[in-house]
Enzyme design. Structure first.
Site, short mmCIF file in Angstrom:
data_model
loop_
_atom_site.label_atom_id
_atom_site.label_comp_id
_atom_site.label_asym_id
_atom_site.label_seq_id
_atom_site.Cartn_x
_atom_site.Cartn_y
_atom_site.Cartn_z
N SER A 127 0.64 -1.19 -0.01
CA SER A 127 -0.01 -0.04 0.00
C SER A 127 0.90 1.10 -0.11
CB SER A 127 -0.74 0.02 1.33
OG SER A 127 -1.32 1.36 1.54
N TYR A 152 -2.04 -1.53 11.29
CA TYR A 152 -2.15 -1.90 9.83
C TYR A 152 -1.01 -1.57 8.70
CZ TYR A 152 -3.67 -1.44 5.09
OH TYR A 152 -3.93 -1.49 3.71
N LYS A 156 2.22 -3.78 6.56
CA LYS A 156 2.43 -3.88 5.12
C LYS A 156 3.82 -3.50 5.05
CE LYS A 156 -1.74 -3.98 3.23
NZ LYS A 156 -1.90 -5.32 2.72
#
Ligand code: UFG
Length: 346
Positions: A127, A152, A156
């Protein structure tokens, strides 16, 4: 012989669109999902769009190491695209252990199973969140990553590093591509698959379509005092079908031995910044609907402006975003209308 691609998390929003494009490009696929954040709607849609009733579906959790190994033993997997992960930024702040455990363990199990099998081509769905608030826009793949603003985002970054290390240690057996997505939006033009958020949507476009259809009363635009032309944040909204096609290019690149390095990184975006207000206006105009919105305070953790320099993906992968924002927003609205017709305004 056809190559087989395992799509982990293949029943979700991005996974289902990628499944369609892979099948249309001539791949065999295996979809594996634990349905923790989706139902069968999109998987059924994939079957309908492609006219394929025989797509293998494995209901399983990649946090289960033996189930993951069994999956790799059952199918002749040439490449895996790993989507299976939790993705709600706010929830990750509340439940960091759950996020680290799920997102890291599932990917580690995939890598271990790939290693045990003697190697694999691994595509990780990363992302633009890894860039944080960039010092300079647009961002290239060389733009330094910033400390993650949420667990989160950190998962990644950590998965990116894990894949890089595994590729390095594997003596060519494992090859990797990291695709850094900007803001995927829209739906398949058939309106048979799209985004299905559970509860109140976190993301802008599903909130817009749900407001327009009457499921939500009013869209809050988070902040109109940012140092941008109209005061609202700038993002790079990428059509979900364009994004899905990038995965096909990446898988082919790995399988055809075209990689310039054993682990590569690509930005997947349009290169076109759009403000929240511009997006809202475009949605109203193209769909002929009036949206009830108001300006609200800034949302914690939002960056002011980020958009991609997609030159590397354009030049090296032969991939380019082609859809206009109008087409994309029409498709998003058609999908919401399809949901209303099918399920009512629940
Ligand atoms: N926004 C609103 N109102 C809403 C929802 C969003 O004004 O109800 C605004 C946000 O403040 C932001 C823009 O719309 O300016 C886009 O917000 P999204 O939540 O749709 O997307 P983000 O850019 O925050 O996040 C997305 C993905 C994340 C990913 C991140 C990387 O959802 O998973 O991009 O930059 F980490």
């Amino acid at each position: 012989m056809k190559n087989t691609v395992l799509v982990s998390g293949g029943a979700g929003f991005i996974g289902s669109h990628v499944s369609v494009e892979l099948i249309e490009a001539g791949f065999d696929i295996v979809v594996a999902d634990n349905f923790s954040n989706c139902d069968l709607t999109c998987f059924k849609g994939v079957k309908k769009i492609t006219g394929r009733d025989d797509i293998p579906l494995e209901v399983m959790d990649f946090c289960d190491a033996s189930a993951t190994k069994a999956l790799f033993a059952k199918y002749p997997i040439d490449a895996v695209i790993h989507f299976a992960a939790f993705k709600a930024v706010g929830e990750s702040v509340q439940e960091p252990v759950m996020y680290y455990k799920n997102n890291l363990l599932s990917f580690l199990n995939v890598l271990e199973a790939a290693q045990d099998k003697g190697g694999c081509n691994v595509l990780f769905s990363s992302s633009a969140t890894v860039y944080g608030e960039p010092d300079k826009v647009p961002v290239t793949e060389e733009t330094p990553r910033k400390p993650a603003a949420s667990p989160y985002g950190n998962t990644k970054k950590m998965c990116e590093d894990i894949l890089q290390d595994c590729v390095k240690a594997s003596n060519g057996a494992i090859k990797g591509i990291l695709l850094r997505y900007f803001n995927p939006i829209g739906a398949h033009p058939s309106a048979l698959i799209g985004e299905l958020p559970r509860g109140v949507p976190n993301n802008l476009v599903p909130f817009i379509t749900q407001t327009a259809v009457g499921k939500r009363e009013c869209l809050n635009i988070f902040g109109n005092d940012y140092p941008t032309p109209d005061g609202t944040c700038l993002r790079d909204y990428i059509d979900i079908v364009d994004l899905a096609k990038a995965h096909v290019c990446a898988v082919k690149r790995m399988l055809d031995g075209k990689m310039a390095q054993p682990c590569e990184v690509f930005n997947i975006g349009t290169g076109r910044p759009l403000s929240v207000l511009e997006l809202v206006n475009a949605f109203e105009k193209v769909n002929g609907v009036k949206l009830n919105y108001r300006f609200a305070p800034r949302r914690e953790g939002d960056v002011t402006a980020i958009w991609a320099d997609p030159a590397k993906a354009n030049e090296q992968m032969g991939w380019k975003a082609t859809r206009s924002i109008e087409e994309t927003l029409k498709a998003a609205w058609a999908w919401e209308c399809h949901l209303k017709t099918t399920y009512g305004n629940e």
